[in-house]
Design a protein around this motif. Structure first.
Motif, short mmCIF file in Angstrom:
data_model
loop_
_atom_site.label_atom_id
_atom_site.label_comp_id
_atom_site.label_asym_id
_atom_site.label_seq_id
_atom_site.Cartn_x
_atom_site.Cartn_y
_atom_site.Cartn_z
N THR A 39 38.25 40.94 47.20
CA THR A 39 38.19 41.77 47.93
C THR A 39 39.64 42.18 48.28
O THR A 39 40.44 41.42 48.49
CB THR A 39 37.39 41.29 49.37
N ALA A 40 39.74 43.33 48.26
CA ALA A 40 41.16 44.12 47.92
C ALA A 40 41.41 44.87 49.22
O ALA A 40 40.54 45.43 49.93
CB ALA A 40 41.20 44.91 46.78
N ALA A 41 42.77 44.91 49.63
CA ALA A 41 43.31 45.90 50.70
C ALA A 41 44.66 46.47 49.74
O ALA A 41 44.76 46.56 48.75
CB ALA A 41 43.75 44.94 51.74
N GLU A 42 45.23 47.21 50.80
CA GLU A 42 46.30 48.22 50.00
C GLU A 42 47.44 47.29 49.57
O GLU A 42 48.20 47.49 48.39
CB GLU A 42 46.92 49.04 50.94
N ARG A 43 47.71 46.21 50.29
CA ARG A 43 48.97 45.42 49.71
C ARG A 43 48.61 44.12 49.21
O ARG A 43 49.42 43.28 48.68
CB ARG A 43 49.79 45.16 51.08
N CYS A 44 47.18 43.56 49.28
CA CYS A 44 46.96 42.48 48.82
C CYS A 44 45.32 42.36 48.19
O CYS A 44 44.67 43.46 48.39
CB CYS A 44 47.32 41.33 49.59
N CYS A 45 45.18 41.29 47.63
CA CYS A 45 43.81 40.88 46.94
C CYS A 45 43.34 39.42 47.37
O CYS A 45 44.11 38.77 46.90
CB CYS A 45 43.57 41.35 45.84
N GLU A 538 33.54 44.67 23.96
CA GLU A 538 34.66 45.98 23.87
C GLU A 538 34.25 46.91 25.21
O GLU A 538 35.01 47.52 25.55
CB GLU A 538 33.94 46.62 22.63
N HIS A 539 32.77 46.84 25.75
CA HIS A 539 32.42 47.12 26.91
C HIS A 539 31.85 46.24 27.58
O HIS A 539 30.77 45.49 27.64
CB HIS A 539 31.23 48.07 26.57
N PRO A 540 32.76 45.72 28.60
CA PRO A 540 32.55 44.58 29.49
C PRO A 540 31.32 44.73 30.39
O PRO A 540 30.67 45.62 30.78
CB PRO A 540 33.86 44.34 30.12
N LEU A 541 30.56 43.56 30.75
CA LEU A 541 29.61 43.50 32.08
C LEU A 541 30.43 43.03 33.15
O LEU A 541 30.98 41.89 33.18
CB LEU A 541 28.68 42.69 31.27
N TRP A 542 30.56 43.96 34.27
CA TRP A 542 31.05 43.66 35.42
C TRP A 542 29.96 43.01 36.43
O TRP A 542 28.88 43.22 36.54
CB TRP A 542 31.57 44.94 35.85
N ALA A 543 30.62 42.16 37.26
CA ALA A 543 29.78 41.26 38.17
C ALA A 543 30.23 41.64 39.56
O ALA A 543 29.51 41.70 40.41
CB ALA A 543 30.02 39.89 37.87
N TRP A 544 31.56 42.14 39.85
CA TRP A 544 31.86 42.63 41.17
C TRP A 544 33.13 43.66 41.01
O TRP A 544 33.77 43.55 39.94
CB TRP A 544 32.45 41.35 41.83
N VAL A 545 33.13 44.25 42.09
CA VAL A 545 33.97 45.67 42.02
C VAL A 545 34.51 45.63 43.52
O VAL A 545 33.47 45.25 44.47
CB VAL A 545 33.79 46.84 41.54
N SER A 546 35.89 45.93 43.86
CA SER A 546 36.36 46.03 45.31
C SER A 546 37.21 47.29 45.17
O SER A 546 38.18 47.10 44.46
CB SER A 546 37.07 44.85 45.63
N GLY A 547 37.03 48.10 45.89
CA GLY A 547 37.96 49.24 46.32
C GLY A 547 38.69 49.42 47.58
O GLY A 547 39.18 50.42 48.07
N GLY A 548 38.83 48.38 48.16
CA GLY A 548 39.43 48.18 49.39
C GLY A 548 40.83 48.78 49.41
O GLY A 548 41.49 49.22 50.48
N GLY A 549 41.48 48.58 48.26
CA GLY A 549 42.99 49.09 48.08
C GLY A 549 43.10 50.16 47.30
O GLY A 549 44.07 50.50 46.85
#
Length: 1184
Positions: A39-45, A538-549
């Motif tokens: 989980t991400a924020a602007e200054r950290c993750c 080559e094309h990864p399988l993603w499990a989680w994404v966070s756009g908080g930052g």
């Protein structure tokens, strides 16, 4: 908008980040750790690793993370020993905190974790409210607790000393384990979410971190802020049921999903209670299918149900966090996340690709369409080599909007009130399969993607790896296709990769050695060749994404959706209908067209120059109707006819006249002004009129400009652009501002620049500053600083730093006689404040019923104007509200828990606590507004600044690296490295240590650096040089008696300061051998800002200047008579005025011409004004 990061975790637990300015997933440094969640924020993750520990990754910054530890040593006087550590039994501890209630010995302080290190040893603070204490740092009082003073008096029975020590967070850009203060948490965490950075009136740097354990309990991390990014301890939060997943938005929205499929919403989240107070249950979007995932932003809530359908919650805001209803959206996703500015990211159910929701704006929060992020990873093999190994050659170009990457826009959205209208369509995947050279069609293998049901999904997905390490995934083949023939003979037994972009069929490639063209699909990539062990990645399988930052908006330009450069090099652009034109290509075409047109014009004109001109003078007139603020009383708006007559002579000379036709008692009259006499055009924007002011030297003396109002904002901008272009043509000014230019800023944020004449600083008769011509530069700033090398920096109202790009235009002049090169979009945020006032009465206490003589119960800061929440508008029509009204706790003097300040009466000195003599109180409300403009400015991320200063260079000096000093919005002193004329933005920040926050800094000639602390005291930085750009230590300079300084400006040899009461002070005795000077001398009062230049010239912004017709507030003034023998000058010359807030002359190093004394026969020139109406010129020495 500066670059920010999107974080993601693939199914193997590897963490990647994708920059908004890049086109490559970059793996985190510490590749040994495998993660389940981030989980991400602007200054950290933050992240949960597979070892069930919580980790923190703090982004590296030029501004270090520092925390100040303090302890107080207390002593009491006795007749035998004097002051000693023998205290009374009722006294505080010998070593304590500031309150004296907690025992804090120096050896009791330790580092919170291994991620911290001490910067130095303990040292005594020898400063109290800006005044130096006696040697040793002791302050004295009558008793504990009381008011402490620097001086020891006859009744001083106790004393204390403050000890300081700083610790620094040293682990940057890598994962650091968060220590648990508890002996052991009950069970491991399964989910984590951070946010809360934009809670109303939350102090800067605060953050909320929520976690969910495997038993369904929710935990809150206490004490996370800018100075303590790890936080202090976990605290359990009570729940109405067992939780499986939680989401915390940037504001006060917190939602969670229960095991039963219902959702719960946290209420009562605010500044004083970031954990909230209670939970409210919200039903699942679909009654038959429970919710599995939820994601919240500032004003949005998205959810997923067990059938992977996507839902959007309407009517969500800070006042109604539960919303009003669900809307079904297009797409099938396995997880979803909301980032900054309510932008949405998700992971597709079938292809496991990261999707971005396009079209999300403040007016359409649900967006328009899903678009897949198709960029490679830094560990992947070259995409071009993969294509060559597959034997595939393509002759088309991937379109900017391919069918495989885009999901069609939602065509129908319905509420749960009508279940028959609920529909969700999975993202469609298209592939162009060429069968021209294949005997039979090859169907893409269907990827087996296990469904995520618990945290064991990583183990399940990792088990798909081939034990032999060959990296081959064996999938179920389509019935009837037991054999798959290699696409080309002579090539390796490998098939072309599957991709989620569309490529056109090959055309014109019928050669015998051509490879068969393989179809492409948006399914995950699998390679059938045993020789390529990395084909499956080559094309990864993603499990989680966070756009908080990840800071994006609906208009951000991203390079995430196109092919890589290696791919495009193989693609032949033959008859492509989806050709994508890049901005660089567009700029190159424009330059080519412009060069061709210039050559043709030169060819056609030069051949006819010997002919006599048919028309020697051209005249044209533009007319219109406007309103004019008439000169005579009663002043009011009058309808007038407006005309601009412009003419040009045979030599290209241009000039014009401005006419205003009006009726005076039924008699037609007119008012005129010559264009070459106009000195400035100023937009005067308010909520009722689109008006602007026209100044001439005579009107400047009168403090009464020609004020005109247009019917619409567009019409006003058209007239301003036309008049500005006419003024520039008549004066022969073109191109961007010169290096010697004088910059100024109005109180509304408009930027103006003036080209100084050589005689502007001439002695004894300089050019009057009311004759200076000012032109507007696009953009919106609070202050601007420059130097003669051409480096110009500015700071916006939201403390964002900007650097001048060298362009010209923007604002109202965009598109008219200005180039769009180096012109960028600029966003500024400003807070509007109003005050709620109350008076105490014996019956009902504090109420909004005041005395008849009291101020308005809702007013501005002065109390003279009524300002309620409903009738208060943004500063001008260009500004828009971006938040609701909230209580502002950051007021001078402090406030209580409800934001109130108390005083004996209106107006008076306010304080943040109630006493028996306080009969009135007030609190300040704030609301944020945003302005979007254009100008030649580029943002300098990521540190917010309040002040900046550049070295004023002499005309003949050659400075390679320009010293630049700044103050951050937290009071830290910074030094910018790598600032040159070619790279004005510099490279990095260097932090300069201080014992207290600062608010103003200035670097002058010979690298003299002076600064003002927030307590009003002055400091001088010693040993600053090109070899040591940050110097070595601070020297405390006492401020003038009973005054608190607020701003400093240092010229070549002179030092000037302004205090909080508007007094201008000059530092006497400054010499190279003793640069700290000896004493302060009062120069003038009524001063708002001061700027000392490289010639020791002095310019100020005066608060009030009386003209012949009116009084102006905020006037540009020039100090006359400044010379080496008289550095303080003699009198003031008044220039443009009325609404100016800042000026800098630190770029004007143009040496004035030497003037001869007039002969006896020649008439004496007019003498400069000698009377300083700004305030009496008194000499008051304040010695150290």
């Amino acid at each position: 908008m500066p670059a920010s990061l999107l974080w993601a975790v693939d199914v193997y637990g590897r963490v990647y980040s994708l920059s908004t300015a890049g086109q490559l997933w970059e793996q985190c440094r510490d590749a040994r750790l495998e993660f389940k969640r981030v989980t991400a924020a602007e200054r950290c993750c933050w992240g949960i690793a597979c070892d069930n520990n919580v980790y923190l990754n703090v982004h590296a910054s030029d501004l270090p993370v520092r925390h100040r530890e303090e302890a107080y040593e207390n002593q009491r006087w006795n007749p035998v020993d004097g002051f000693s550590d023998r205290l009374l039994p009722s006294d505080r501890w010998q070593w304590s905190d500031v309150t004296g209630l907690q025992h804090q010995p120096l050896d009791g302080f330790g580092l919170p974790s291994a991620s911290w290190e001490w910067e130095g040893d303990w040292h005594a603070d020898e400063n109290l409210d800006g005044e130096p204490t006696e040697k040793g740092g002791w302050t004295y009082a009558i008793d504990f607790p009381a008011t402490y003073t620097n001086d020891k008096k006859w009744n001083s029975c106790v004393r204390r000393k403050r000890w300081l020590r700083y610790r620094r967070y040293k682990v940057m850009d890598t994962w650091a384990q968060i220590p648990s203060q508890q002996a052991a948490l009950p069970d491991p965490f399964s989910d984590i979410s951070c946010g809360g950075c934009e809670i109303s009136d939350e102090p800067g740097g605060r953050m909320s971190l929520w976690a969910v354990s495997l038993q369904g309990k929710v935990w809150f991390r206490e004490g996370i802020d800018h100075h303590n990014p790890e936080g202090s301890a976990w605290e359990e939060v009570s729940l109405p049921g067992e939780v499986v997943q939680i989401s915390c938005g940037p504001g006060d929205l917190i939602w969670a999903v229960l095991w039963e499929g219902q959702l719960i919403v946290r209420e009562g989240v605010g500044r004083d209670c970031p954990k909230g107070t209670s939970w409210v249950v919200v039903d699942s979007p679909s009654p038959e299918v429970g919710a599995t995932h939820v994601a919240v932003g500032i004003n949005v809530v998205w959810a997923l149900t067990k059938d992977n359908k996507v839902w959007f919650r309407r009517g969500v805001n800070s006042h109604n966090p539960c919303g009003s209803g669900w809307i079904s959206m297009v797409g099938e996703m396995i997880m979803i996340n909301v980032g900054l500015n309510d932008q949405v990211f998700a992971i597709g159910r079938e292809d496991r690709a990261v999707y971005f929701r396009q079209g999300v704006t403040s007016s359409e929060l649900s967006g328009k369409t899903w678009r897949a992020v198709t960029v490679p990873r830094d560990g992947d093999r070259s995409y071009s080599s993969s294509l060559q190994s597959a034997g595939c050659y393509f002759c088309g170009e991937a379109g900017a909007q391919s069918a495989a990457s885009d999901v069609e826009s939602d065509t129908e959205k319905a509420s749960t009130d009508d279940p028959g209208l609920l529909a969700a369509v999975s993202p469609e995947r298209f592939a162009d399969a060429s069968t021209d050279h294949c005997d039979q069609a090859i169907a893409p293998p269907e990827a087996r993607v296990p469904k995520v049901t618990s945290d064991s999904f990583i183990s399940e997905l990792v088990s798909d790896r081939e034990p032999s390490g060959a990296g081959v995934l064996v999938e179920d083949l389509v019935p009837g296709e037991e054999e798959v023939r290699a696409p080309c003979a002579g090539a390796a037994t490998s098939c072309g990769e599957w991709s989620n972009v569309d490529l056109e069929e090959a055309q014109g490639q019928r050669a015998q050695d051509s490879a068969d063209t393989c179809s492409l699909s948006s399914v995950a990539t699998y390679t059938l060749a045993v020789e390529d062990p990395y084909g499956a990645d080559e094309h990864p399988l993603w499990a989680w994404v966070s756009g908080g930052g990840c800071s994006l908006d609906g208009h951000s330009q991203l390079g995430w959706f196109s092919c890589s450069s290696n791919t495009s090099s193989l693609v032949q652009p033959v008859h492509s209908t989806s050709l994508s034109v890049s901005p660089a290509q567009t700029a190159a075409w424009r330059r080519q067209i412009f060069e061709q047109l210039s050559e043709r014009t030169k060819r056609e004109v030069d051949n006819f120059r010997h002919y006599e001109q048919a028309v020697e003078q051209s005249v044209w007139v533009k007319k219109g109707t406007m309103q004019w603020w008439r000169d005579w009383k009663p002043h009011k708006w009058t309808d007038v006819h407006f005309a601009l007559e412009q003419f040009s002579g045979p030599e290209g000379y241009k000039d014009g006249i401005l006419f205003i036709y009006y009726n005076f008692y039924e008699e037609k009259k007119y008012l005129h002004a010559f264009i070459n006499e106009v000195t400035i055009l100023v937009p005067v924007l308010n909520d009722s009129k689109h008006s602007f002011a026209v100044y001439t030297p005579e009107r400047t003396k009168q403090r009464w400009p020609i004020r005109l109002a247009a019917a619409t904002e567009l019409e006003m901008h058209d007239w301003l652009a036309l008049l500005s272009d006419s003024c520039l043509s008549s004066r022969g000014i073109q191109g961007p501002p010169s290096k010697q230019a004088v910059w100024s800023v109005t109180c509304k944020g408009d930027i103006f620049v003036s080209e100084p004449s050589p005689s502007l600083e001439a002695l004894p008769y300089p050019t009057p500053c009311d004759q200076m011509f000012w032109r507007q530069v696009g953009g919106h700033l609070r202050l601007v600083e420059s130097n003669s090398v051409g480096v110009v920096w500015g700071i916006g109202y939201d403390h964002t730093a900007w650097v001048h790009t060298g362009g010209d235009g923007g604002g109202f002049s965009q598109g008219l006689a200005s180039s769009t090169d180096n012109i960028y979009t600029q966003v500024d945020v400003k807070s509007v404040h109003i005050y709620e006032n109350q008076r105490w009465n014996p019956v009902s206490g504090y109420t909004n019923r005041g005395l008849p003589t009291d101020r308005y119960m809702w007013s501005d800061a002065s109390g003279l104007h009524e300002c309620t929440k409903t009738n208060t508008k943004p500063p001008s029509p260009q500004w828009t509200w971006v938040s609701d009204w909230t209580v502002d706790y950051g007021v001078s003097g402090g406030a209580d828990r409800e934001g109130w300040q108390y005083a004996a009466d209106f107006p008076a000195s306010y304080h943040g606590y109630k006493t028996l003599k306080d009969f009135v109180r007030r609190r300040r409300w704030a609301r944020k507004s945003k302005l979007t403009s254009t100008g030649p400015w580029q943002e300098i991320p990521p540190i917010a600044l309040v002040d900046v200063s550049l070295l004023p260079c002499a005309a003949q000096s050659s400075v390679d690296v320009v010293p630049l000093w700044a103050i951050s919005n937290k009071g830290d002193v910074l030094c910018r490295l790598g600032v040159t004329a070619l790279t004005p933005a510099g490279s990095s920040w260097l932090h300069v240590g201080t014992d207290q926050p600062f608010k103003s800094v200035c670097v002058g000639g010979a690298s003299q650096v002076w600064a003002i602390a927030k307590d009003g005291s002055a400091f001088y930085r010693g040993s600053v040089s090109p070899q040591s750009p940050a110097g070595d230590c601070w020297y405390h300079i006492p401020s003038p008696a009973k005054q608190k300084l607020k701003q400093v400006s240092v010229g070549r040899t002179s030092v000037f300061t302004v205090d909080e009461n508007g007094n201008l002070w000059y530092r006497q005795g400054v010499t190279p051998s003793y640069p700290q000077g000896s004493s302060w001398e009062h120069i003038s009062n009524n001063v708002r800002k001061v700027s000392a230049g490289p010639l020791d010239q002095v310019w100020i912004i005066a608060d009030k200047v009386q003209g012949s017709l009116s009084l102006s507030c905020g006037t540009v003034c020039h100090r006359l008579g400044v010379q080496p023998v008289e550095p303080k000058g003699q009198s003031w010359d008044y220039g443009i005025g009325g609404g100016w807030d800042h000026i800098t002359v630190r770029g004007n190093s143009m040496e004035p011409p030497r003037s001869r004394l007039p002969s006896l026969a020649a008439p004496a020139p007019p003498s400069p004004p000698a009377t300083p109406p700004i305030g009496a010129h008194t000499k008051t020495n304040s010695h150290m």
